[in-house]
Design a protein around this motif. Structure first.
Motif, PDB file in Angstrom:
ATOM      1  N   GLN A  23      -1.144  -1.221  -8.438  1.00 37.89           N
ATOM      2  CA  GLN A  23      -0.556  -2.547  -8.236  1.00 37.89           C
ATOM      3  C   GLN A  23      -1.201  -3.602  -9.144  1.00 37.89           C
ATOM      4  O   GLN A  23      -1.821  -4.555  -8.675  1.00 37.89           O
ATOM      5  CB  GLN A  23      -0.720  -2.965  -6.765  1.00 37.89           C
ATOM      6  CG  GLN A  23       0.031  -2.098  -5.797  1.00 37.89           C
ATOM      7  CD  GLN A  23       1.530  -2.232  -5.970  1.00 37.89           C
ATOM      8  OE1 GLN A  23       2.051  -3.305  -6.216  1.00 37.89           O
ATOM      9  NE2 GLN A  23       2.233  -1.122  -5.867  1.00 37.89           N
ATOM     10  N   PRO A  24      -1.062  -3.494 -10.456  1.00 34.41           N
ATOM     11  CA  PRO A  24      -1.755  -4.404 -11.377  1.00 34.41           C
ATOM     12  C   PRO A  24      -1.288  -5.860 -11.308  1.00 34.41           C
ATOM     13  O   PRO A  24      -1.984  -6.739 -11.812  1.00 34.41           O
ATOM     14  CB  PRO A  24      -1.465  -3.804 -12.753  1.00 34.41           C
ATOM     15  CG  PRO A  24      -0.191  -3.064 -12.572  1.00 34.41           C
ATOM     16  CD  PRO A  24      -0.242  -2.521 -11.164  1.00 34.41           C
ATOM     17  N   ASP A  25      -0.158  -6.141 -10.675  1.00 37.13           N
ATOM     18  CA  ASP A  25       0.322  -7.523 -10.580  1.00 37.13           C
ATOM     19  C   ASP A  25      -0.332  -8.303  -9.446  1.00 37.13           C
ATOM     20  O   ASP A  25      -0.145  -9.514  -9.338  1.00 37.13           O
ATOM     21  CB  ASP A  25       1.842  -7.548 -10.401  1.00 37.13           C
ATOM     22  CG  ASP A  25       2.557  -7.017 -11.629  1.00 37.13           C
ATOM     23  OD1 ASP A  25       1.993  -7.113 -12.736  1.00 37.13           O
ATOM     24  OD2 ASP A  25       3.678  -6.502 -11.475  1.00 37.13           O
ATOM     25  N   TRP A  26      -1.122  -7.621  -8.607  1.00 35.01           N
ATOM     26  CA  TRP A  26      -1.785  -8.302  -7.498  1.00 35.01           C
ATOM     27  C   TRP A  26      -3.114  -8.911  -7.963  1.00 35.01           C
ATOM     28  O   TRP A  26      -3.778  -8.363  -8.834  1.00 35.01           O
ATOM     29  CB  TRP A  26      -2.008  -7.324  -6.342  1.00 35.01           C
ATOM     30  CG  TRP A  26      -0.779  -7.191  -5.526  1.00 35.01           C
ATOM     31  CD1 TRP A  26       0.297  -6.386  -5.776  1.00 35.01           C
ATOM     32  CD2 TRP A  26      -0.468  -7.938  -4.371  1.00 35.01           C
ATOM     33  NE1 TRP A  26       1.251  -6.578  -4.828  1.00 35.01           N
ATOM     34  CE2 TRP A  26       0.819  -7.529  -3.947  1.00 35.01           C
ATOM     35  CE3 TRP A  26      -1.126  -8.908  -3.631  1.00 35.01           C
ATOM     36  CZ2 TRP A  26       1.439  -8.064  -2.823  1.00 35.01           C
ATOM     37  CZ3 TRP A  26      -0.508  -9.428  -2.512  1.00 35.01           C
ATOM     38  CH2 TRP A  26       0.758  -9.007  -2.118  1.00 35.01           C
ATOM     39  N   PRO A  27      -3.518 -10.063  -7.367  1.00 35.87           N
ATOM     40  CA  PRO A  27      -4.756 -10.746  -7.775  1.00 35.87           C
ATOM     41  C   PRO A  27      -5.991  -9.861  -7.628  1.00 35.87           C
ATOM     42  O   PRO A  27      -6.184  -9.232  -6.593  1.00 35.87           O
ATOM     43  CB  PRO A  27      -4.849 -11.946  -6.835  1.00 35.87           C
ATOM     44  CG  PRO A  27      -3.494 -12.120  -6.262  1.00 35.87           C
ATOM     45  CD  PRO A  27      -2.830 -10.767  -6.293  1.00 35.87           C
ATOM     46  N   ASN A  28      -6.785  -9.835  -8.651  1.00 46.23           N
ATOM     47  CA  ASN A  28      -8.044  -9.082  -8.681  1.00 46.23           C
ATOM     48  C   ASN A  28      -7.871  -7.618  -8.305  1.00 46.23           C
ATOM     49  O   ASN A  28      -8.770  -7.002  -7.743  1.00 46.23           O
ATOM     50  CB  ASN A  28      -9.096  -9.741  -7.785  1.00 46.23           C
ATOM     51  CG  ASN A  28      -9.474 -11.099  -8.288  1.00 46.23           C
ATOM     52  OD1 ASN A  28      -9.684 -11.310  -9.469  1.00 46.23           O
ATOM     53  ND2 ASN A  28      -9.530 -12.070  -7.392  1.00 46.23           N
ATOM     54  N   TYR A  29      -6.721  -7.056  -8.629  1.00 50.02           N
ATOM     55  CA  TYR A  29      -6.489  -5.637  -8.412  1.00 50.02           C
ATOM     56  C   TYR A  29      -7.467  -4.852  -9.277  1.00 50.02           C
ATOM     57  O   TYR A  29      -7.719  -5.203 -10.426  1.00 50.02           O
ATOM     58  CB  TYR A  29      -5.059  -5.252  -8.813  1.00 50.02           C
ATOM     59  CG  TYR A  29      -4.879  -3.773  -9.013  1.00 50.02           C
ATOM     60  CD1 TYR A  29      -4.663  -2.931  -7.929  1.00 50.02           C
ATOM     61  CD2 TYR A  29      -4.975  -3.207 -10.275  1.00 50.02           C
ATOM     62  CE1 TYR A  29      -4.522  -1.568  -8.114  1.00 50.02           C
ATOM     63  CE2 TYR A  29      -4.829  -1.846 -10.468  1.00 50.02           C
ATOM     64  CZ  TYR A  29      -4.604  -1.036  -9.383  1.00 50.02           C
ATOM     65  OH  TYR A  29      -4.474   0.314  -9.569  1.00 50.02           O
ATOM     66  N   SER A  30      -8.019  -3.791  -8.711  1.00 48.38           N
ATOM     67  CA  SER A  30      -8.819  -2.878  -9.526  1.00 48.38           C
ATOM     68  C   SER A  30      -8.844  -1.503  -8.890  1.00 48.38           C
ATOM     69  O   SER A  30      -8.635  -1.340  -7.693  1.00 48.38           O
ATOM     70  CB  SER A  30     -10.249  -3.390  -9.727  1.00 48.38           C
ATOM     71  OG  SER A  30     -10.964  -3.367  -8.522  1.00 48.38           O
ATOM     72  N   LYS A  31      -9.097  -0.546  -9.735  1.00 49.61           N
ATOM     73  CA  LYS A  31      -9.275   0.829  -9.300  1.00 49.61           C
ATOM     74  C   LYS A  31     -10.748   0.980  -8.953  1.00 49.61           C
ATOM     75  O   LYS A  31     -11.616   0.717  -9.788  1.00 49.61           O
ATOM     76  CB  LYS A  31      -8.862   1.763 -10.438  1.00 49.61           C
ATOM     77  CG  LYS A  31      -8.690   3.172 -10.046  1.00 49.61           C
ATOM     78  CD  LYS A  31      -8.048   3.944 -11.189  1.00 49.61           C
ATOM     79  CE  LYS A  31      -7.826   5.369 -10.739  1.00 49.61           C
ATOM     80  NZ  LYS A  31      -7.164   6.158 -11.753  1.00 49.61           N
ATOM     81  N   HIS A  38      -8.172  -1.613  -4.807  1.00 44.37           N
ATOM     82  CA  HIS A  38      -8.317  -2.792  -3.968  1.00 44.37           C
ATOM     83  C   HIS A  38      -7.676  -3.989  -4.651  1.00 44.37           C
ATOM     84  O   HIS A  38      -7.438  -3.983  -5.860  1.00 44.37           O
ATOM     85  CB  HIS A  38      -9.783  -3.058  -3.642  1.00 44.37           C
ATOM     86  CG  HIS A  38     -10.409  -4.181  -4.424  1.00 44.37           C
ATOM     87  ND1 HIS A  38     -10.619  -4.117  -5.785  1.00 44.37           N
ATOM     88  CD2 HIS A  38     -10.835  -5.398  -4.030  1.00 44.37           C
ATOM     89  CE1 HIS A  38     -11.179  -5.254  -6.182  1.00 44.37           C
ATOM     90  NE2 HIS A  38     -11.317  -6.046  -5.140  1.00 44.37           N
ATOM     91  N   CYS A  39      -7.379  -5.023  -3.867  1.00 44.57           N
ATOM     92  CA  CYS A  39      -6.928  -6.301  -4.407  1.00 44.57           C
ATOM     93  C   CYS A  39      -7.212  -7.385  -3.381  1.00 44.57           C
ATOM     94  O   CYS A  39      -7.502  -7.106  -2.221  1.00 44.57           O
ATOM     95  CB  CYS A  39      -5.447  -6.284  -4.794  1.00 44.57           C
ATOM     96  SG  CYS A  39      -4.342  -6.362  -3.407  1.00 44.57           S
ATOM     97  N   HIS A  40      -7.134  -8.625  -3.848  1.00 43.39           N
ATOM     98  CA  HIS A  40      -7.363  -9.765  -2.969  1.00 43.39           C
ATOM     99  C   HIS A  40      -6.041 -10.223  -2.373  1.00 43.39           C
ATOM    100  O   HIS A  40      -5.035 -10.317  -3.069  1.00 43.39           O
ATOM    101  CB  HIS A  40      -8.010 -10.907  -3.752  1.00 43.39           C
ATOM    102  CG  HIS A  40      -9.437 -10.643  -4.073  1.00 43.39           C
ATOM    103  ND1 HIS A  40     -10.447 -11.480  -3.721  1.00 43.39           N
ATOM    104  CD2 HIS A  40     -10.027  -9.608  -4.708  1.00 43.39           C
ATOM    105  CE1 HIS A  40     -11.606 -10.986  -4.124  1.00 43.39           C
ATOM    106  NE2 HIS A  40     -11.367  -9.846  -4.737  1.00 43.39           N
ATOM    107  N   LEU A  41      -6.078 -10.528  -1.081  1.00 41.95           N
ATOM    108  CA  LEU A  41      -4.931 -11.105  -0.388  1.00 41.95           C
ATOM    109  C   LEU A  41      -5.037 -12.623  -0.391  1.00 41.95           C
ATOM    110  O   LEU A  41      -4.037 -13.313  -0.296  1.00 41.95           O
ATOM    111  CB  LEU A  41      -4.877 -10.591   1.049  1.00 41.95           C
ATOM    112  CG  LEU A  41      -4.847  -9.059   1.182  1.00 41.95           C
ATOM    113  CD1 LEU A  41      -5.015  -8.661   2.627  1.00 41.95           C
ATOM    114  CD2 LEU A  41      -3.568  -8.502   0.590  1.00 41.95           C
TER     115      LEU A  41
END
Length: 71
Positions: A23-31, A38-41
């Motif tokens: 999900q690279p379009d989500w804020p602070n997404y990382s593998k 993970h990503c920030h909500l």
């Protein structure tokens, strides 16, 4: 979790179901590892999920405060 981040979690869950674990379009997404992401909500809220290759299962194993995140 407050209502705002909870709504973002629902949107993230829908994106994961629709598009898969990356999900690279989500804020602070990382593998986080070969199978974890993970990503920030919101600033203080995150979600973590995992996907084992060659399966259709994606497990959200954490959604909560950034300070308690398991990474």
């Amino acid at each position: 979790m407050p209502e705002g981040p909870r709504k973002y979690f629902d949107l993230l869950a829908a994106d994961i179901l629709d598009k898969g674990p990356v999900q690279p379009d989500w804020p602070n997404y990382s593998k986080l590892s070969e199978t974890e992401y993970h990503c920030h909500l919101a600033y203080s809220w995150v979600a973590c999920w995992r996907h084992e290759k060659h399966t259709i299962t994606i497990e959200v194993y954490y959604a909560g405060s950034r300070e308690n995140a398991p990474y």
